[in-house]
Design an enzyme around this catalytic site. Sequence first.
Site, PDB file in Angstrom:
ATOM      1  N   LYS A 120      50.107  47.811  97.598  1.00 42.78           N
ATOM      2  CA  LYS A 120      49.305  46.631  97.959  1.00 42.78           C
ATOM      3  C   LYS A 120      50.159  45.361  97.967  1.00 42.78           C
ATOM      4  CE  LYS A 120      44.735  48.354  97.562  1.00 42.78           C
ATOM      5  NZ  LYS A 120      43.311  48.162  97.380  1.00 42.78           N
ATOM      6  N   LYS A 202      47.136  57.957 103.781  1.00 37.89           N
ATOM      7  CA  LYS A 202      45.777  58.077 103.233  1.00 37.89           C
ATOM      8  C   LYS A 202      44.772  57.322 104.112  1.00 37.89           C
ATOM      9  CE  LYS A 202      43.958  55.384  99.807  1.00 37.89           C
ATOM     10  NZ  LYS A 202      43.047  54.996  98.740  1.00 37.89           N
ATOM     11  N   LYS A 205      39.774  52.277 103.546  1.00 39.67           N
ATOM     12  CA  LYS A 205      38.779  51.310 104.052  1.00 39.67           C
ATOM     13  C   LYS A 205      39.445  50.125 104.713  1.00 39.67           C
ATOM     14  CE  LYS A 205      35.815  51.302 100.140  1.00 39.67           C
ATOM     15  NZ  LYS A 205      36.698  50.820  99.117  1.00 39.67           N
TER      16      LYS A 205
HETATM   17  P1  ATP Z   1      40.845  49.909  99.859  1.00 41.74           P
HETATM   18  O1  ATP Z   1      41.334  50.353 101.222  1.00 41.74           O
HETATM   19  O2  ATP Z   1      40.001  48.691  99.910  1.00 41.74           O
HETATM   20  O3  ATP Z   1      41.928  49.854  98.840  1.00 41.74           O
HETATM   21  P2  ATP Z   1      39.959  52.585  99.417  1.00 41.74           P
HETATM   22  O4  ATP Z   1      39.388  53.107 100.696  1.00 41.74           O
HETATM   23  O5  ATP Z   1      41.313  53.054  99.048  1.00 41.74           O
HETATM   24  O6  ATP Z   1      39.851  51.016  99.392  1.00 41.74           O
HETATM   25  P3  ATP Z   1      38.638  52.583  96.830  1.00 41.74           P
HETATM   26  O7  ATP Z   1      37.445  51.722  96.692  1.00 41.74           O
HETATM   27  O8  ATP Z   1      39.911  52.105  96.264  1.00 41.74           O
HETATM   28  O9  ATP Z   1      38.878  52.973  98.339  1.00 41.74           O
HETATM   29  O10 ATP Z   1      38.326  54.026  96.251  1.00 41.74           O
HETATM   30  C1  ATP Z   1      37.068  54.562  95.960  1.00 41.74           C
HETATM   31  C2  ATP Z   1      37.211  56.014  95.632  1.00 41.74           C
HETATM   32  O11 ATP Z   1      37.537  56.764  96.804  1.00 41.74           O
HETATM   33  C3  ATP Z   1      38.320  56.325  94.628  1.00 41.74           C
HETATM   34  O12 ATP Z   1      37.869  57.310  93.739  1.00 41.74           O
HETATM   35  C4  ATP Z   1      39.437  56.855  95.467  1.00 41.74           C
HETATM   36  O13 ATP Z   1      40.271  57.751  94.749  1.00 41.74           O
HETATM   37  C5  ATP Z   1      38.686  57.572  96.549  1.00 41.74           C
HETATM   38  N1  ATP Z   1      39.445  57.621  97.791  1.00 41.74           N
HETATM   39  C6  ATP Z   1      39.880  56.557  98.499  1.00 41.74           C
HETATM   40  N2  ATP Z   1      40.508  56.953  99.618  1.00 41.74           N
HETATM   41  C7  ATP Z   1      40.494  58.320  99.608  1.00 41.74           C
HETATM   42  C8  ATP Z   1      40.998  59.312 100.497  1.00 41.74           C
HETATM   43  N3  ATP Z   1      41.616  59.000 101.612  1.00 41.74           N
HETATM   44  N4  ATP Z   1      40.791  60.603 100.169  1.00 41.74           N
HETATM   45  C9  ATP Z   1      40.136  60.949  99.048  1.00 41.74           C
HETATM   46  N5  ATP Z   1      39.635  60.054  98.178  1.00 41.74           N
HETATM   47  C10 ATP Z   1      39.803  58.749  98.433  1.00 41.74           C
END
Ligand code: ATP
Length: 336
Positions: A120, A202, A205
């Site tokens: 990040k 990965k 969002k």
């Molecule tokens: P951001 O992009 O805003 O950092 P994010 O999509 O990575 O957000 P988080 O809110 O950080 O999502 O994560 C919420 C949950 O979803 C966490 O338990 C995280 O481990 C899970 N998660 C996020 N992305 C993935 C993915 N690509 N595959 C599986 N699990 C995920």
Amino acid sequence: MTENQSPDKKKIILSGIQPTGVFTLGNYIGAVRNWGKLQDDYQCAYFIANAHAITVRQDATKLRQQTLQALALLLACGVDPQKSLVFIQSHVPAHFELSWVLSCFTQFGELSRMTQFKDKSAKNADNINAGLFTYPALMAADILLYHADLVPVGVDQKQHLELARNVASRFNGLYGDTFTIPDAYIPQVGAKIMSLSEPTKKMSKSDENQNGCIYILDDPDTLMRKFKRAVTDSDACVRYADGKDGINNLMTIYSIATGRTLEQIEAEFSGKGYGDFKLAVGESVVEMLREVRESYTRLIADKAYLEDVYKSGAEKARTISARTLSKVYRKVGFLQ
Ligand code: ATP
Ligand code: LTN
């Protein structure tokens, strides 16, 4: 969610998600989809991590809307406020108070090793703030306040969980038994769903590339279009193997959406092309998400209900967390 020592008591589960946009298929498969399923066997607490979200710059109006949206999404994905404690992080001051204390028991070196911080910081080079750095201390506070035994998250959060365990053990070692040491609860399949357009990355969002990212509210046409465009390889054979990141990812998604094993999927598509396979994956995801979209549309229209849910959740969460915080304050020597 009091201290959970009696053997017949249900174990405690806690997890959170940031209100940084509509949940992705990664969030759903890796985390949220499983949360509803755990509610009967565990005492569960789920919250919207809006304080974690501001470690990256957010527009205030949008953050408020996305927080309510995240709550409606959680409920649409099967979290039931009658069964689980559901709340919004900023409504419970103990998270910030414990976070300060825990940050005094967390080493600079430990925080520097966190890969999410490194990722990040690289993405937000103009805003590498202290909150982004101490993010895991707040996350440890979230978990330890409720004496969570298990924390269901995707594999990307494993390192933060390790840190929470280390901080809890360190504190217990110094002051006697205070915190429950939490275990990560990571799904065996789908713990890391990859971007459809860059399958070595990965699905996230906050990714700018919307085509690689499936949002759980995407309409069927959009879903099908994104799956049709998914990056694959030149092997033209549906099988799970090293180096076939795109196909491996699609097979994982299809396996979860249909309940079929990887072997069954290989057999189903033997002799068929990637075109057919991508259509089938798309259709299975449209089906899997249909109910979520329908429930979400109902829930987001009922603001009064959502408000009831988060107000009553906040009240309960404040009571539980205040007890742990007061114990910690006593142990570290804050005058009562
Ligand atoms: P951001 O992009 O805003 O950092 P994010 O999509 O990575 O957000 P988080 O809110 O950080 O999502 O994560 C919420 C949950 O979803 C966490 O338990 C995280 O481990 C899970 N998660 C996020 N992305 C993935 C993915 N690509 N595959 C599986 N699990 C995920
Ligand atoms: N860091 C998590 C969100 C989160 C969380 C938590 C998850 C904040 N506090 C406590 C589990 C337990 C993430 O998904 N990025």
